[in-house]
Structures are given as C-alpha cells and as structure tokens.
Design a protein around this motif. Sequence first.
Motif, short mmCIF file in Angstrom:
data_model
loop_
_atom_site.label_atom_id
_atom_site.label_comp_id
_atom_site.label_asym_id
_atom_site.label_seq_id
_atom_site.Cartn_x
_atom_site.Cartn_y
_atom_site.Cartn_z
N GLU A 1 0.84 -1.20 0.00
CA GLU A 1 0.00 0.00 0.00
C GLU A 1 0.88 1.25 0.00
O GLU A 1 1.85 1.34 0.75
CB GLU A 1 -0.91 0.01 1.23
CG GLU A 1 -1.92 -1.13 1.24
CD GLU A 1 -2.79 -1.11 2.48
OE1 GLU A 1 -2.58 -0.22 3.34
OE2 GLU A 1 -3.67 -1.98 2.59
N MET A 2 0.50 2.21 -0.85
CA MET A 2 1.25 3.46 -0.93
C MET A 2 0.30 4.64 -0.80
O MET A 2 -0.91 4.51 -0.99
CB MET A 2 2.01 3.55 -2.27
CG MET A 2 3.04 2.47 -2.49
SD MET A 2 3.94 2.71 -4.05
CE MET A 2 4.99 4.09 -3.63
N CYS A 3 0.88 5.82 -0.48
CA CYS A 3 0.14 7.08 -0.48
C CYS A 3 0.96 8.09 -1.26
O CYS A 3 2.18 7.94 -1.40
CB CYS A 3 -0.08 7.59 0.95
SG CYS A 3 -1.24 6.61 1.91
N ALA A 4 0.29 9.13 -1.76
CA ALA A 4 0.99 10.14 -2.55
C ALA A 4 0.57 11.54 -2.13
O ALA A 4 -0.58 11.77 -1.74
CB ALA A 4 0.72 9.94 -4.04
N GLY A 5 1.52 12.46 -2.22
CA GLY A 5 1.25 13.88 -2.01
C GLY A 5 1.58 14.65 -3.27
O GLY A 5 2.64 14.43 -3.87
N ILE A 6 0.66 15.51 -3.70
CA ILE A 6 0.85 16.30 -4.93
C ILE A 6 1.19 17.73 -4.53
O ILE A 6 0.38 18.44 -3.94
CB ILE A 6 -0.40 16.29 -5.81
CG1 ILE A 6 -0.78 14.85 -6.17
CG2 ILE A 6 -0.19 17.14 -7.06
CD1 ILE A 6 -2.08 14.75 -6.95
N GLY A 7 2.41 18.16 -4.86
CA GLY A 7 2.84 19.51 -4.51
C GLY A 7 2.21 20.56 -5.41
O GLY A 7 1.74 20.27 -6.50
N ASN A 8 2.23 21.79 -4.94
CA ASN A 8 1.71 22.91 -5.73
C ASN A 8 2.60 23.14 -6.95
O ASN A 8 3.81 22.95 -6.89
CB ASN A 8 1.66 24.19 -4.89
CG ASN A 8 0.69 24.06 -3.73
OD1 ASN A 8 -0.21 23.23 -3.75
ND2 ASN A 8 0.88 24.89 -2.72
N GLU A 9 1.97 23.54 -8.03
CA GLU A 9 2.73 23.84 -9.25
C GLU A 9 3.56 25.10 -9.05
O GLU A 9 3.08 26.09 -8.50
CB GLU A 9 1.76 24.04 -10.42
CG GLU A 9 2.45 24.21 -11.77
CD GLU A 9 1.44 24.32 -12.89
OE1 GLU A 9 1.16 23.29 -13.52
OE2 GLU A 9 0.92 25.43 -13.11
N VAL A 10 4.84 25.07 -9.49
CA VAL A 10 5.72 26.24 -9.39
C VAL A 10 6.25 26.58 -10.78
O VAL A 10 6.19 25.78 -11.70
CB VAL A 10 6.89 25.98 -8.41
CG1 VAL A 10 6.36 25.82 -6.98
CG2 VAL A 10 7.70 24.74 -8.81
N SER A 11 6.81 27.78 -10.89
CA SER A 11 7.19 28.30 -12.22
C SER A 11 8.53 27.81 -12.71
O SER A 11 8.88 28.01 -13.87
CB SER A 11 7.19 29.83 -12.19
OG SER A 11 8.12 30.31 -11.22
N GLY A 12 9.33 27.19 -11.85
CA GLY A 12 10.63 26.72 -12.29
C GLY A 12 11.43 26.09 -11.17
O GLY A 12 10.94 25.93 -10.05
N LEU A 13 12.68 25.72 -11.46
CA LEU A 13 13.49 24.96 -10.51
C LEU A 13 13.89 25.76 -9.28
O LEU A 13 14.12 25.20 -8.21
CB LEU A 13 14.75 24.43 -11.21
CG LEU A 13 14.51 23.45 -12.36
CD1 LEU A 13 15.84 22.90 -12.86
CD2 LEU A 13 13.59 22.31 -11.92
N LEU A 14 14.00 27.08 -9.41
CA LEU A 14 14.34 27.89 -8.24
C LEU A 14 13.28 27.81 -7.16
O LEU A 14 13.57 28.00 -5.98
CB LEU A 14 14.55 29.36 -8.64
CG LEU A 14 15.95 29.75 -9.12
CD1 LEU A 14 15.97 31.19 -9.60
CD2 LEU A 14 16.98 29.55 -8.01
N GLU A 15 12.04 27.54 -7.56
CA GLU A 15 10.94 27.45 -6.59
C GLU A 15 10.57 25.99 -6.29
O GLU A 15 9.57 25.72 -5.63
CB GLU A 15 9.69 28.17 -7.11
CG GLU A 15 9.84 29.68 -7.25
CD GLU A 15 10.57 30.07 -8.52
OE1 GLU A 15 10.40 29.36 -9.54
OE2 GLU A 15 11.34 31.04 -8.48
N LEU A 16 11.39 25.04 -6.75
CA LEU A 16 11.03 23.64 -6.61
C LEU A 16 10.83 23.23 -5.15
O LEU A 16 9.98 22.40 -4.83
CB LEU A 16 12.12 22.76 -7.24
CG LEU A 16 11.74 21.27 -7.42
CD1 LEU A 16 10.62 21.12 -8.42
CD2 LEU A 16 12.97 20.46 -7.82
N HIS A 17 11.61 23.83 -4.26
CA HIS A 17 11.49 23.48 -2.84
C HIS A 17 10.10 23.78 -2.30
O HIS A 17 9.63 23.11 -1.37
CB HIS A 17 12.54 24.23 -2.02
CG HIS A 17 12.40 25.73 -2.05
ND1 HIS A 17 12.81 26.49 -3.12
CD2 HIS A 17 11.87 26.60 -1.15
CE1 HIS A 17 12.56 27.77 -2.89
NE2 HIS A 17 11.98 27.85 -1.70
#
Length: 544
Positions: free
Chosen positions: A275-291
């Motif tokens: 069994e697994m679970c997933a979290g979907i992060g908010n969309e960001v404009s590029g790699l600088l905001e990936l965190h």
Amino acid sequence: MRGKKLSLLIVDDEKSIRYGLKNGIVWSEYGIEVIGIAKDGEEAYKLIQAEPPDIVITDIKMPVCDGLSLIEKTLSQGTTISYIIISGYDDFKYAQKAMKFGVTSYLLKPIKKAVLIEEVTQVCNKIREQNKENQSKTVVTRKIKQGTQAMKQHFLMSLLHSQLRSVLEIERELKVCKSKIKIQNLTNILIFTYEHALEKKELGSLKGDIHLFKSAVCNIMNEILGENVNEIFTDSNDFIVVLLQKPYICVNEDRFLERVCKRIIRIVNDFCRVEMCAGIGNEVSGLLELHESYRSAREYLSYRMYESENTVFDEKILAKRQPPDSFASTRNNTKLIDAIYISDHETILSYTDEFFESLFYIEFPPPNFVRGMCIYLIINVQKELSIYLNEEDSLFKENDYAYINKLSSFQKIKEWIVTLFHIYAEYFSENKNAQKDEVIEKVKNYIDEHIYEKITAENIAEYIHLSDKYFMNYFKEKTNQNFKSYVLNLKMEKAKELIRQGNKTISEIAHMIGYTDYRGFNRIFKKHFGQTPTEFQDKYKQYK
C-alpha cells in the motif's frame, strides 16, 4: 568548521543567560568554540553573515529581531546552521512554528546544564557525521567518483532543499549531471510513501527486498508516465519523489495528477501487494521554486496520519479553519497529573481519550497542530510531575516528546502517549513510598515561611500544582495528620513561643498568627494547652 572544533553562537536578550551559557560550560571539552554572543536576532544575523557558526543557541522572544525571524531569515538563504531553541514554558507555540523550518532541538527555561550539554552533543554528532563525507576529497572529485546518477541525486536534493540559489548555479549543475529538465518550465513534485509496509516489514511478493521494490515502482511510474516523467529519485526520508514538468497535462483534463497517482498506487498494490500514499505539490514556475512544491507535497502527505480511505493528498485536504489559539493555554491537566501520581490507569486512559477527541475541532485538523499539542501535553505533564521527583531521578528521557514526530499515524501517537503515561504511573507506584517525599517537605517549608499569614489548603494546593481535594487526601496519607490540624498546631506552638519571649501583648500575638478575634484565640489556645494565654503567661513568669 574551525579546525576540529565546531563553532557556537549564543543569542539571548538576558545578559545573565548569555554569559551564563558562555562561561558556565567548558565548551572546549566537547570540541566546541564559542565564537560570539548576541543580545538579539539582528546582532546575531550580522555575526552569522561575517562568520557562519555550526550551531546557534537562541531564545525565541527577543526585542528588535526575535529568534524565529533569525531562523527563518538564515535558513531561507540556504545556510546549514543547526539551531537549538531555548524558551519559556508559554512560548511553545513559537517553537512549534520553528519546527516547520526543520528545527527539532527545543529546551525549556530554566535550562539544566546536563540537559543542554546532552542536546548540544547530539547536534555535534550529527554535524560531524555529515562532515565526514567532505573531509577526504573535494565535492567535484567525489561527484566524479560516484558517477552521474549520484551527482544527479545530489543536485536534485539540493533543489528540494533550496541550496542552489541562482539560475547560474542550476545551469552549471544541469550540465554536469546531463539532466534534461528545464529551469523555467512549470513544475510539480509528487511524493510517494510506503512506510506502513516498512513498519509491518512486508513488501509483498518482493519478499522484503527494498531495492527490488523501489526498482519495480520506478518501472511502473515510467510505464504510466512515459515521456512525461522527468526525474524519479528518493529523498532523505526514503520517499519516492517524481519531478514533472509541462507539458504533461491535457488542457481539458481536470485532476489529471490525482488520477495518475491513484493509478500508480493501484498497480503497485496489485503487482507488489504494497500500500502506498501520494502527495501532490503545488505547481511552481521553475526549478528555483522547486522546494516550495516539495514542501507543500510533504505537508499534504502528512495528512495520511489519519489513516482514512484517501491515498492521494493535495491542497484540497488543507483545513479551512485554523486551530484555536487558546487550546493549550486553557486546558487544565490536574486530573491527569493526579491520576498518574496515584497510578489510576483507568482515569489516565479516559483523560487521554478526552484529550484526543478535543483535538478534532474539524474532521482532519492540521497534523502539525495535532503533533504540537501532543508534545505540549507531554511537556506539561513532565513539568507538573517533576515536583514529585528528586534531581537524581531518571523518570523522563530527555526529549521524550520528540519521538512523536517519528510516528506515522494518529493512532500510533495516541497509543504511544498512553503507554508513556502508564510508564510514569508505574514508576510512581514502585518508587514514591521508598523515597523522601519532596512534596510534603515543600509544603512544610511553605507553612513555616508563612506562619504569620492566613494559610489555606487552597493556596497550598495552587502552590504545588494539585487539586484542593487531592492535596488534602495526600497530606493526610503521608503525615497521618489533618492539614488544618497541622497548621493550627504550628500556630499554637508559635503563639506559645511568643508568649515566653514576653515582649508582646497577648492581643498582639493573637493578631500576628492570624486571629482578629482575641476571644477566639483565647478559646482555641485553652483547648490546645488546657489554660488560657494569660494563665500560661502568669505560670511561665513564676518559673522564669
């Protein structure tokens, strides 16, 4: 690092604490050098800019710039400083916020020297372990030796933790790693966890082979996502992380990522029986905001602690109502403290049930709120129970409460806290009769110091943090005396002593020990000693 020593900065607005921390411990014995002290966050920030320390011990509440602002400001710049928070009992809500920035070391004032040394030692050990990798070779040499995949892993982790702070740095790393991801494309982070399977030591048909399992999951993801997937890797928590960039969503397909995650989870479960679970992060404009996408994915995924039917979590799960600010400050834990001390396991269980039910002001309160309130409860219980313990007693393990952050479900947190309180209760059941009763000693000292004042069970109970009723029963059990009779006996003996001294009138003496009615004092004195104060005075003078 400064040679073999680690550097330390001390920040507190109280001068006595600053210099006490600096001079009260021989830091060199622990491989530490104090490189500075500061009276507030602003002064500390300037020192950090000039010479970043390895460790900062800081108060939270300070003028000009508080500790929380200092932590946020320095960590946002990608520093690797380890923070140890010291704060007053009522400042926990600020410390709770600091936990969101990754700060896990939290100590209450007044600080015990041994506790501080142990906490600093643990932090130092972690820093030294991390630094071992960087001592033999340069970062570039190590990357070449480890190969392209390892360099890519390092690069991706640096992005997740905002350690690359400019487009130029990212471009240079992209070339070294030969990665095809784009700096400015719209990007999402997906996080998948299988921790419940690990806790049960079950990996289905893969017979416990974690590496084989990860490989199978990555193959499934690549099969489903095809050319849409950009990178799949694992983070420091052993989560499987997927980095996706546009274009990967059809224009009219709402909830595309949710459906994709559910499909991956279903196939993994069918194929691997995990069994697994997933979290979907908010969309960001590029790699600088990936965190930011990574942070939000982890926050949403944390709601799996409720073990609901949900397997995919995104921003929909967030609570629309914020937790009540007064929750912790208005809660009275006296009933629980009393139950632990007298080993009333039934009341311990019913109280903790009531406590956990009270946390649910909405169906799914924020996990950080729940964990924070549980930590607050344990700190409160330990503080209240400490009055029953001698300094050499070792009932509490330092940072007992930090273990809560390692538990994956609400039910496990609840069971762990109940077990902890039962352990405390068993300790008192086995040890309280064998040791000197610190509570009774504290009460007797208080009465001696306030013998000329009105002394009631209510103000004594408040002084030692017990309920009135429980204190009266406790005092009787331990001394075989009624509390009121004990106080009255002491006052009468004090009156007798004052009469012998002969420098005050009987009326003055009656008033001194708390009697405004002379006749009432006269009556009680005679009942106690078989003669009135005047008769005792005259008789005493005859034999003087």
